[in-house]
Design an enzyme around this catalytic site. Structure first.
Site, PDB file in Angstrom:
ATOM      1  N   LEU A 123       0.821  -1.208   0.000  1.00  0.00           N
ATOM      2  CA  LEU A 123       0.000   0.000   0.000  1.00  0.00           C
ATOM      3  C   LEU A 123       0.856   1.260   0.000  1.00  0.00           C
ATOM      4  O   LEU A 123       0.681   2.155  -0.836  1.00  0.00           O
ATOM      5  CB  LEU A 123      -0.922  -0.008   1.223  1.00  0.00           C
ATOM      6  CG  LEU A 123      -1.793   1.243   1.435  1.00  0.00           C
ATOM      7  CD1 LEU A 123      -2.815   1.382   0.310  1.00  0.00           C
ATOM      8  CD2 LEU A 123      -2.500   1.167   2.792  1.00  0.00           C
ATOM      9  N   PRO A 126       6.285   6.179  -1.816  1.00  0.00           N
ATOM     10  CA  PRO A 126       7.197   7.253  -1.390  1.00  0.00           C
ATOM     11  C   PRO A 126       6.489   8.551  -1.032  1.00  0.00           C
ATOM     12  O   PRO A 126       6.888   9.250  -0.104  1.00  0.00           O
ATOM     13  CB  PRO A 126       8.121   7.427  -2.600  1.00  0.00           C
ATOM     14  CG  PRO A 126       8.135   6.086  -3.256  1.00  0.00           C
ATOM     15  CD  PRO A 126       6.749   5.538  -3.069  1.00  0.00           C
ATOM     16  N   ILE A 340      16.359   2.096  34.089  1.00  0.00           N
ATOM     17  CA  ILE A 340      16.525   1.231  35.265  1.00  0.00           C
ATOM     18  C   ILE A 340      17.811   0.422  35.154  1.00  0.00           C
ATOM     19  O   ILE A 340      18.524   0.216  36.152  1.00  0.00           O
ATOM     20  CB  ILE A 340      15.295   0.313  35.425  1.00  0.00           C
ATOM     21  CG1 ILE A 340      14.080   1.137  35.887  1.00  0.00           C
ATOM     22  CG2 ILE A 340      15.575  -0.827  36.411  1.00  0.00           C
ATOM     23  CD1 ILE A 340      12.763   0.402  35.781  1.00  0.00           C
ATOM     24  N   GLU A 366       1.137   0.765  10.371  1.00  0.00           N
ATOM     25  CA  GLU A 366      -0.312   0.632  10.507  1.00  0.00           C
ATOM     26  C   GLU A 366      -0.950   1.987  10.834  1.00  0.00           C
ATOM     27  O   GLU A 366      -1.995   2.075  11.452  1.00  0.00           O
ATOM     28  CB  GLU A 366      -0.680  -0.413  11.565  1.00  0.00           C
ATOM     29  CG  GLU A 366      -1.099  -1.753  11.001  1.00  0.00           C
ATOM     30  CD  GLU A 366       0.110  -2.569  10.526  1.00  0.00           C
ATOM     31  OE1 GLU A 366       1.191  -1.979  10.321  1.00  0.00           O
ATOM     32  OE2 GLU A 366      -0.039  -3.787  10.355  1.00  0.00           O
TER      33      GLU A 366
END
Length: 382
Positions: A123, A126, A340, A366
């Protein structure tokens, strides 16, 4: 539909497989940009190439709620592993599930479900990434005696393109139509004359999950390559497929978040600073608390969105909201995990460093977070 007992057994087997087989291979996947062949074979044997495809066509036929739970388990390891079969189950396979003719489903879905064929969703272009309604790839009637279509155009960042056997190609069938109109979707075998797949993209993260440009130059396909029977229904098919895909990506983000938190808790318990476990420090506890809270919120939102999607009450806003929140949340959770870990979290070979790079993409594909904001707001204002 898979029964509750059968599904619980599937989750148990999958969880064990992820931890025993896939997680030990993560560093090698990141270094080599390859999924080991044995893991590909095992994924096929377990039915993972078709867990979201209908049982009548060889898939596992999982409900949407079951699909997101499976995806959360898959998210506990390298995202590249799920990507192997993600397009078969997701945005490419769903094109056939949602819009294919009975003949097309019979021809292709069993092969997708078994892993014999890898499908790719073509789909993005550019100049038509976040707004695919403006795509310029064309499909014009073939003037030859057999009819059909001639496809020309360039697609970009196409997941699984280097491994694809078929592409679901979205192309403009009416060159004069306004954005979002006059677009069809076509089944294009990867080895047809005129189809050219470029070298794999070199990405920040998600090594082993291949993307590449795909060029179509005078590619001739027969009449029945058009998915469904409407030459202008491709854009709506893409949006419906992407809505399902957004829900799956949201579940994947929740799975990765769980892994990041487990890595953080383990490190905090084992690492000492100034003679005390770093888990005793309030600043570390605060970061852990923030991450756990966001994870629980993301997981709950995904499960609620899956229920709404399955019932048909909300197949647009809820998937976008879940994808938007979960992809943003897992980015923050990954950032805290590195913090952490301190300096070791910045070193290659440490899981949280790799996952930090991996999760950044979830806010882009998406549909970017900004696109999800637009979808959510437009649905609210209807």
């Amino acid at each position: 539909m898979v029964s509750t007992t059968e599904f619980d057994e599937l989750i148990e087997v999958l969880r064990d497989f992820i931890r025993r087989e896939v997680m030990p291979a993560e560093a090698g996947i990141d270094e080599s940009d390859e999924i080991p062949g044995r893991l590909i074979a095992q994924a096929k044997e377990m039915g993972l190439y078709g867990y979201a495809l209908p049982a009548e066509f060889g898939g596992l036929g999982l409900s949407v709620g079951q699909q997101v739970l499976v995806t959360m388990e898959l998210g506990y390891t390298s995202p590249a592993f799920r990507s192997l079969f993600g397009t078969n189950n997701g945005i490419a396979g769903q094109v056939l599930v949602l819009a294919g003719t009975e003949e097309q489903r019979k021809q292709w879905l069993p092969r997708l479900a078994s892993g014999e064929v890898v499908a790719s969703f073509a789909l993005t272009e550019p100049d038509a990434g976040s707004d695919p309604s403006r795509l310029v790839t064309s499909a014009v009637p073939d003037p030859g005696p057999d009819g059909g279509w001639v496809i020309d155009g360039l697609k970009r960042y196409i997941t699984n393109a280097p491994a694809a056997d078929i592409f679901m190609v979205f192309a403009r069938t009416d060159l004069a139509a306004p954005p979002g109109k006059g677009i069809g979707v076509f089944i294009v075998p990867a080895r047809l004359d005129g189809v050219s797949v470029a070298a794999r993209d070199h990405k920040m993260g998600q090594a082993g999950a291949w993307t590449a440009d795909v060029a179509f130059s005078g590619v001739r396909v027969p009449r029945d390559a058009l998915v469904g029977e409407a030459a202008a229904a491709g854009y709506s098919t893409a949006m419906r497929s992407l809505a399902h895909g957004r829900l799956i990506i949201a579940a994947l983000c929740a799975g990765v978040a769980a892994r990041l938190i487990d890595e953080s808790v383990t490190y905090a318990r084992e690492r000492s600073q100034g003679g005390h476990p770093i888990a005793d420090y309030q600043l570390i506890q605060a970061m852990l608390a923030d991450s756990q809270t966001e994870y629980m919120a993301a997981r709950a939102l995904v499960l609620d969105a899956a229920d709404r999607y399955e019932s048909g009450t909300d197949q647009r806003l809820a998937p976008s909201a879940a994808k938007y929140f979960a992809s943003e949340a897992v980015g923050r959770i990954a950032d805290r995990a590195v913090q952490i870990h301190g300096g070791s979290g910045y070193m290659r070979g440490v899981p949280v460093e790799r996952l930090y790079r991996d999760v950044r993409l979830f806010r882009i594909y998406e549909g970017t977070s900004q696109i999800q904001q637009l979808v959510i707001a437009r649905e609210m204002l209807r």
